[in-house]
Design a protein around this motif. Structure first.
Motif, PDB file in Angstrom:
ATOM      1  N   ILE A  38      33.145  49.806  47.878  1.00  0.00           N
ATOM      2  CA  ILE A  38      34.550  49.473  48.049  1.00  0.00           C
ATOM      3  C   ILE A  38      35.378  50.084  47.580  1.00  0.00           C
ATOM      4  O   ILE A  38      35.218  50.284  45.930  1.00  0.00           O
ATOM      5  N   THR A  39      36.792  50.281  47.267  1.00  0.00           N
ATOM      6  CA  THR A  39      37.990  50.702  46.778  1.00  0.00           C
ATOM      7  C   THR A  39      38.006  50.145  45.246  1.00  0.00           C
ATOM      8  O   THR A  39      37.771  48.818  45.764  1.00  0.00           O
ATOM      9  N   GLN A  40      38.419  50.639  43.751  1.00  0.00           N
ATOM     10  CA  GLN A  40      39.196  50.424  43.477  1.00  0.00           C
ATOM     11  C   GLN A  40      40.107  49.290  43.924  1.00  0.00           C
ATOM     12  O   GLN A  40      40.614  47.798  43.046  1.00  0.00           O
ATOM     13  N   ALA A  41      41.241  49.619  44.764  1.00  0.00           N
ATOM     14  CA  ALA A  41      42.425  48.871  45.960  1.00  0.00           C
ATOM     15  C   ALA A  41      41.942  48.149  45.916  1.00  0.00           C
ATOM     16  O   ALA A  41      42.398  47.034  45.732  1.00  0.00           O
ATOM     17  N   THR A  42      41.060  47.893  46.988  1.00  0.00           N
ATOM     18  CA  THR A  42      40.023  47.253  47.059  1.00  0.00           C
ATOM     19  C   THR A  42      40.007  45.299  46.798  1.00  0.00           C
ATOM     20  O   THR A  42      40.102  44.063  46.921  1.00  0.00           O
ATOM     21  N   VAL A  43      39.275  45.837  45.922  1.00  0.00           N
ATOM     22  CA  VAL A  43      38.513  45.061  44.481  1.00  0.00           C
ATOM     23  C   VAL A  43      39.981  44.533  43.918  1.00  0.00           C
ATOM     24  O   VAL A  43      39.938  42.782  43.850  1.00  0.00           O
ATOM     25  N   SER A  44      41.368  45.517  43.682  1.00  0.00           N
ATOM     26  CA  SER A  44      42.148  44.774  43.264  1.00  0.00           C
ATOM     27  C   SER A  44      42.843  43.377  44.432  1.00  0.00           C
ATOM     28  O   SER A  44      43.412  42.924  43.408  1.00  0.00           O
ATOM     29  N   TYR A  45      42.770  43.754  45.103  1.00  0.00           N
ATOM     30  CA  TYR A  45      43.397  42.232  46.144  1.00  0.00           C
ATOM     31  C   TYR A  45      42.929  42.006  46.306  1.00  0.00           C
ATOM     32  O   TYR A  45      43.456  40.333  46.217  1.00  0.00           O
ATOM     33  N   HIS A  46      41.634  41.987  46.187  1.00  0.00           N
ATOM     34  CA  HIS A  46      40.370  40.447  46.028  1.00  0.00           C
ATOM     35  C   HIS A  46      40.950  39.743  45.017  1.00  0.00           C
ATOM     36  O   HIS A  46      40.819  39.031  44.867  1.00  0.00           O
ATOM     37  N   LEU A  47      40.400  39.840  43.553  1.00  0.00           N
ATOM     38  CA  LEU A  47      40.916  39.946  42.209  1.00  0.00           C
ATOM     39  C   LEU A  47      42.533  39.106  42.247  1.00  0.00           C
ATOM     40  O   LEU A  47      43.478  37.951  42.077  1.00  0.00           O
ATOM     41  N   LYS A  48      43.522  40.102  43.486  1.00  0.00           N
ATOM     42  CA  LYS A  48      44.631  38.990  42.782  1.00  0.00           C
ATOM     43  C   LYS A  48      44.871  37.639  44.102  1.00  0.00           C
ATOM     44  O   LYS A  48      45.155  36.623  44.055  1.00  0.00           O
ATOM     45  N   VAL A  49      44.225  37.979  45.132  1.00  0.00           N
ATOM     46  CA  VAL A  49      43.594  36.275  45.928  1.00  0.00           C
ATOM     47  C   VAL A  49      43.004  35.305  45.669  1.00  0.00           C
ATOM     48  O   VAL A  49      43.850  34.674  45.171  1.00  0.00           O
ATOM     49  N   LEU A  50      41.725  35.930  44.761  1.00  0.00           N
ATOM     50  CA  LEU A  50      41.682  34.983  44.158  1.00  0.00           C
ATOM     51  C   LEU A  50      42.231  34.164  42.366  1.00  0.00           C
ATOM     52  O   LEU A  50      42.840  33.131  42.406  1.00  0.00           O
ATOM     53  N   LYS A  51      43.330  35.412  42.366  1.00  0.00           N
ATOM     54  CA  LYS A  51      44.204  34.580  41.088  1.00  0.00           C
ATOM     55  C   LYS A  51      45.216  33.546  41.811  1.00  0.00           C
ATOM     56  O   LYS A  51      45.462  32.594  40.965  1.00  0.00           O
ATOM     57  N   GLU A  52      45.332  34.048  42.766  1.00  0.00           N
ATOM     58  CA  GLU A  52      46.946  33.094  43.535  1.00  0.00           C
ATOM     59  C   GLU A  52      46.126  31.856  43.675  1.00  0.00           C
ATOM     60  O   GLU A  52      46.510  30.741  43.957  1.00  0.00           O
ATOM     61  N   ALA A  53      44.576  31.988  43.927  1.00  0.00           N
ATOM     62  CA  ALA A  53      44.213  30.589  44.562  1.00  0.00           C
ATOM     63  C   ALA A  53      43.930  29.919  43.133  1.00  0.00           C
ATOM     64  O   ALA A  53      43.117  28.726  43.033  1.00  0.00           O
ATOM     65  N   ASP A  54      43.986  30.231  42.411  1.00  0.00           N
ATOM     66  CA  ASP A  54      43.820  30.016  40.705  1.00  0.00           C
ATOM     67  C   ASP A  54      42.591  29.884  40.640  1.00  0.00           C
ATOM     68  O   ASP A  54      41.392  29.053  39.696  1.00  0.00           O
ATOM     69  N   LEU A  55      41.312  30.700  41.118  1.00  0.00           N
ATOM     70  CA  LEU A  55      40.079  30.857  40.752  1.00  0.00           C
ATOM     71  C   LEU A  55      39.856  31.430  39.848  1.00  0.00           C
ATOM     72  O   LEU A  55      38.168  31.400  39.194  1.00  0.00           O
ATOM     73  N   ILE A  56      40.147  32.576  39.532  1.00  0.00           N
ATOM     74  CA  ILE A  56      40.373  33.320  38.114  1.00  0.00           C
ATOM     75  C   ILE A  56      41.397  33.177  36.856  1.00  0.00           C
ATOM     76  O   ILE A  56      42.447  32.619  37.713  1.00  0.00           O
ATOM     77  N   PHE A  57      40.947  33.334  36.112  1.00  0.00           N
ATOM     78  CA  PHE A  57      42.564  33.790  35.175  1.00  0.00           C
ATOM     79  C   PHE A  57      42.201  35.333  34.719  1.00  0.00           C
ATOM     80  O   PHE A  57      41.228  35.448  34.424  1.00  0.00           O
ATOM     81  N   GLU A  58      42.364  35.661  34.277  1.00  0.00           N
ATOM     82  CA  GLU A  58      42.971  37.245  34.043  1.00  0.00           C
ATOM     83  C   GLU A  58      44.014  37.682  32.148  1.00  0.00           C
ATOM     84  O   GLU A  58      44.568  36.248  31.928  1.00  0.00           O
ATOM     85  N   LYS A  59      42.915  37.938  31.295  1.00  0.00           N
ATOM     86  CA  LYS A  59      43.219  38.536  29.922  1.00  0.00           C
ATOM     87  C   LYS A  59      43.793  39.987  29.857  1.00  0.00           C
ATOM     88  O   LYS A  59      42.698  39.871  29.682  1.00  0.00           O
ATOM     89  N   LYS A  60      44.715  39.686  29.502  1.00  0.00           N
ATOM     90  CA  LYS A  60      44.740  41.421  29.123  1.00  0.00           C
ATOM     91  C   LYS A  60      44.356  41.691  27.248  1.00  0.00           C
ATOM     92  O   LYS A  60      44.742  40.663  26.454  1.00  0.00           O
TER      93      LYS A  60
END
Length: 91
Positions: A38-60
């Motif tokens: 799938i496209t990088q944009a679609t992966v980014s969307y899925h990551l956004k949904v997972l982050k909003e649900a607090d299922l993942i953390f992100e670290k820069k």
């Protein structure tokens, strides 16, 4: 945490696969995307949904963002389900 966001996030098979990947350790969006057709944009969307649900953390880290699993939300869901099971055992 709202269970509605969590269950919505878990409803999608690609998001569940992302969680399975993150179970092994932190990954960048590019590393995650390399496991999908799938496209990088679609992966980014899925990551956004997972982050909003607090299922993942992100670290820069410099020019990258690394994602990792937040297992505590899954533990809360399992506890909630276990408590439901015990409510009406005599019925």
């Amino acid at each position: 945490m709202t269970f509605a966001k969590t269950f919505k996030a878990l409803a999608d098979p690609e998001r569940r696969k992302i969680l399975e990947l993150l179970k092994k350790g932190a990954m960048s969006a590019g590393e995650i995307a390399s496991n999908f057709s799938i496209t990088q944009a679609t992966v980014s969307y899925h990551l956004k949904v997972l982050k909003e649900a607090d299922l993942i953390f992100e670290k820069k880290d410099k020019n990258y963002i690394y994602y990792r699993l937040n297992a505590s939300v899954l533990e809360e869901i399992m506890l909630w389900i276990a408590n439901l099971k015990g409510v009406n055992e005599d019925v």
